[in-house]
Structures are given as structure tokens and as C-alpha cells.
Write an enzyme that holds these catalytic residues in place. Structure first.
Site, mmCIF file in Angstrom:
data_model
loop_
_atom_site.group_PDB
_atom_site.id
_atom_site.type_symbol
_atom_site.label_atom_id
_atom_site.label_comp_id
_atom_site.label_asym_id
_atom_site.label_seq_id
_atom_site.Cartn_x
_atom_site.Cartn_y
_atom_site.Cartn_z
ATOM 1 N N GLY A 1 0.800 -1.578 0.135
ATOM 2 C CA GLY A 1 -0.019 -0.021 -0.010
ATOM 3 C C GLY A 1 0.706 1.207 0.053
ATOM 4 N N LYS B 1 3.111 1.489 -4.000
ATOM 5 C CA LYS B 1 2.290 0.664 -4.902
ATOM 6 C C LYS B 1 2.994 0.227 -6.161
ATOM 7 C CE LYS B 1 -2.204 2.915 -3.215
ATOM 8 N NZ LYS B 1 -2.682 1.755 -2.967
ATOM 9 N N ARG C 1 -9.755 4.745 0.707
ATOM 10 C CA ARG C 1 -10.828 4.075 -0.061
ATOM 11 C C ARG C 1 -10.007 4.205 -1.586
ATOM 12 N NH1 ARG C 1 -14.288 8.198 1.862
ATOM 13 N NH2 ARG C 1 -14.438 9.886 0.556
ATOM 14 N N ASN D 1 -4.369 -10.699 -2.718
ATOM 15 C CA ASN D 1 -5.168 -9.643 -1.984
ATOM 16 C C ASN D 1 -6.494 -9.764 -2.400
ATOM 17 O OD1 ASN D 1 -6.189 -7.675 -0.644
ATOM 18 N ND2 ASN D 1 -5.022 -6.013 -1.438
ATOM 19 N N SER E 1 -9.421 -6.592 0.256
ATOM 20 C CA SER E 1 -9.600 -4.963 0.271
ATOM 21 C C SER E 1 -10.843 -4.874 0.373
ATOM 22 C CB SER E 1 -8.691 -4.286 -0.728
ATOM 23 O OG SER E 1 -9.301 -2.972 -1.063
ATOM 24 N N ASN F 1 -5.951 -7.110 6.483
ATOM 25 C CA ASN F 1 -6.220 -6.040 5.724
ATOM 26 C C ASN F 1 -6.979 -5.096 6.883
ATOM 27 O OD1 ASN F 1 -6.239 -4.191 3.725
ATOM 28 N ND2 ASN F 1 -6.388 -5.856 2.244
ATOM 29 N N GLY G 1 -2.277 -2.224 12.981
ATOM 30 C CA GLY G 1 -2.270 -1.692 14.641
ATOM 31 C C GLY G 1 -0.873 -1.732 15.141
ATOM 32 N N SER H 1 0.675 2.146 8.803
ATOM 33 C CA SER H 1 0.100 3.275 9.393
ATOM 34 C C SER H 1 0.726 4.144 10.311
ATOM 35 C CB SER H 1 -1.360 3.016 9.830
ATOM 36 O OG SER H 1 -2.454 2.720 8.759
#
Length: 367
Positions: A62, A65, A111, A169, A172, A241, A292, A314
Site C-alpha cells: 500500500g 504501490k 478508499r 489480496n 481490500s 487488511n 495496528g 500506518s
């Protein structure tokens, strides 16, 4: 937070998130993001699928890419890098805005919709210059493709010879109908076709084939996935995911945006899925834990729950590249404190001794 990243944070926050991401890719391409020159603690070394990992901490799919900055990401200290999600044909993804920071929650909602340059561009890049570390390639389907398995077959045929592992994947939430492929029957058919394509693309030494799953699975869903994975020729699972759930604890302005939620609020559920799938597979299938993870304590908790490798993404948004070294150092200390000589010894330890972990785990999330 690295000092320079702490200083730059107000400027970063003032930028549109997608613009900030493009600038990060550009900075990495120019060699401006830094270089972790510290040697990894030997306790972190791993061997999996016949590959050696200097450490178990990877970058999740992600971020890069299109496979543009893999070597620069290895310079940050990652033990492996997963690029993509890449589709057979280039596609623009969903309309903007499509990426949102939830700063108070240490989370992100996206998104994006598999925006990427397509497999031909990625393949050409890796043929010109093969990244020097363990490289995973995450494969997706184009939004308008009806034969989903055909897109995964095409991606495997083109990119399998260039990858150290491949990821299917199907989890998503931003491609219509994609998650339906996680059901027992469609997943069995998809894996059979993907395996045949992989055998054809790499008749000798083929890269491992993994499946990335959603956190929003029922116990029955997880049991089905475990059964298919063990019987259908998969070499591992990536858990998890992003989630479509929205815990009541979210307080940031963009909490109601449509898309997949990642970051700190996903922590407990992602750990729970790892533990459940490790139990269902009886530790027979390597698992990569993601979702997380933002510190050494959670990295260690995920390994004890059953993950052989771990990934972050993240948390980098909020902590910067210095986070990579901090997690590795803390993880090494925790492994040694509990008497483990390697990461492999700690994998699934909670299933054998649930009270033996050093340190304090993150509190349970309402997700």
C-alpha cells in the site's frame, strides 16, 4: 518520533494526505529519508520459505504501490518490503479525496481502490534493477474484471519470477465484490487456478504464495480459510487488511468516512485473528501479522500470538522512519528478556504459555 520528523510534523499535517504520500515517495527516491546503518541484533534473524530475513519487520503493501523505492525502504532497516497492490492493467482508483488521517486516533481511513501503474510497469522496473532485499509483491484485480482469477493468473505469470513471495489480496474493502472471494468455494477455485499459474510461471524454484485476509471475519469464515489454506497449496497467510468496522472510541473528524480503517484501533482485532488462525492451522502455516502495530510491545505480542513475521504501515505516518529501528531494538530486548534465542522460538508462545510475556500488552480495543 525522529527529531527531524517531529519538526516536520506540523507541515506534514498541513498537507493533503495523498500529496504527503507522493512527497514521501519522492524523498525516498532522492535518498532523503535517511539510512539505518545499525546492524540488526542476531536474535532478530529469521529463516522462512528458504529465505533469510535479517529481521522480522516488514513494510506492508500500500505504501510503494508501483515498486518505485524498494531499495530506499530497505535502507530504513526493514527486513522485507511488500510492494503493490498491483493489477494487470493500470487504473486510477477511486475519486479523491480517498485518504484520511484520524490523527487523534492514530489511524488512517483509505478508499484508494487499487490505484497503480499496472503490472507491466512494475515488471519493467524490477527487470532493470532487482531490489536487494526480500521482496513481496501484492496482487489484485482490476475493478472492471469479471473473471477475478484471470487477473491473479496474469499477475502471477508476469511477476512471479521477480518476487520472493506473492500475495493474493482478496480482502481490500475498496474494490466491489472482492471480499466475497474469501468464501470457501470461490477461494478454493481461486487458489487452485493461482497455484497452477505459479507452477507454470516458475516450474523450478517457485516463490511462496500467500493470501491476505480481512479482519472482519467470523469464526466460521476463519475456519473455512484455514481449511482451504492447508488443503489448497497456500504457503502462508497475511493477517490482516483494513477493517470496515468503526469502533465507538473513534473521535477524529474523518471517522465516518467510507473505506478501510487501519492503525491503532485495529490492533486488538488483528492480534485476535492471528491467534485464531494460528490455532486453527496448529502452527503449520506461516502467518504475517499486520494491523495496528506501532511499537515493540505489540510487535512482540503479535509474534507470541502466532506471527512469524510482522508488518507496519500506518504507524509510520505518525512516527516517521525512526520507528523501524525503535521497534527492532525493543523487540530484541523483549525476546532476550523472556529467554528466547530467536524469533522462531517465540512464535506462538502464548498458545503454550499465555502468562509468560514480558512487558505490558496494549489494552483491548472495542473493535
Amino acid at each position: 518520533m525522529a527529531d527531524w520528523y517531529r519538526l516536520a510534523w506540523p507541515l506534514i499535517c498541513g498537507l493533503d494526505p495523498e500529496r504527503a504520500h507522493h512527497l514521501a515517495i519522492r524523498a525516498l527516491a532522492l535518498g532523503l529519508a535517511g539510512h539505518d546503518r545499525a546492524a540488526d541484533d542476531p536474535v532478530l534473524a529469521c529463516s522462512l520459505w528458504g529465505r533469510r530475513f535479517a529481521n522480522p519487520l516488514g513494510l506492508a503493501a500500500g505504501f510503494d504501490k508501483n515498486g518505485e523505492v524498494a531499495d530506499a525502504l530497505f535502507d530504513l532497516g526493514f527486513g522485507f518490503v511488500e510492494v503493490g497492490t498491483v493489477t494487470p492493467r493500470p487504473q486510477a482508483g477511486n475519486p479523491r479525496p480517498r485518504l484520511f488521517r484520524l490523527t487523534q486516533d492514530r489511524a488512517v481511513i483509505n478508499r484508494m481502490g487499487f490505484n497503480n501503474q499496472g503490472m507491466e510497469a512494475m515488471a519493467a522496473r524490477f527487470v532493470r534493477a532487482r531490489p536487494r532485499g526480500v521482496l513481496g509483491i501484492n496482487l489484485g484485480k482490476n475493478k472492471t474484471t469479471e473473471d477475478a482469477a484471470g487477473d491473479y493468473e496474469a499477475g502471477i505469470a508476469k511477476l512471479a519470477p521477480l518476487a520472493d513471495y506473492l500475495v493474493i489480496n482478496v480482502s481490500s474493502p475498496n474494490t466491489p465484490g472482492l471480499r466475497a472471494l474469501q468464501g470457501r468455494e470461490p477461494l478454493s477455485l481461486l487458489i487452485a487456478r493461482a497455484r497452477a499459474a505459479l507452477d507454470a510461471a516458475c516450474p523450478g524454484l517457485r516463490p511462496p504464495l500467500l493470501l491476505k485476509v480481512a479482519p472482519d471475519l467470523t469464526d466460521e469464515d476463519m475456519a473455512d480459510i484455514a481449511e482451504v489454506a492447508l488443503g489448497g497449496g497456500l504457503d502462508g497467510l497475511i493477517c490482516t487488511n483494513t477493517t470496515i468496522a468503526r469502533p465507538k472510541s473513534l473521535v477524529s473528524d474523518h471517522a465516518g468516512e467510507t473505506g478501510g480503517l487501519s492503525g491503532l484501533p485495529l490492533r486488538y482485532r488483528a492480534r485476535q485473528v492471528i491467534a485464531r488462525l494460528y490455532g486453527l492451522t496448529k502452527g503449520a502455516l506461516p502467518l504475517i501479522g499486520v494491523g495496528g502495530i506501532g511499537d515493540g510491545a505489540e510487535a512482540y505480542a503479535r509474534i507470541r500470538a502466532g506471527a512469524s513475521l510482522i508488518q507496519i504501515y500506518s504507524a509510520l505516518v505518525y512516527e516517521g522512519p525512526g520507528l523501524v529501528g525503535r521497534i527492532k531494538r525493543d523487540l530484541a530486548q523483549r525476546l532476550r528478556a523472556d529467554g528466547f534465542a530467536s524469533v522462531a522460538e517465540a512464535v506462538g508462545a502464548d498458545h503454550r504459555d499465555p502468562k509468560g510475556a514480558s512487558g505490558k500488552l496494549a489494552p483491548r480495543s472495542p473493535l
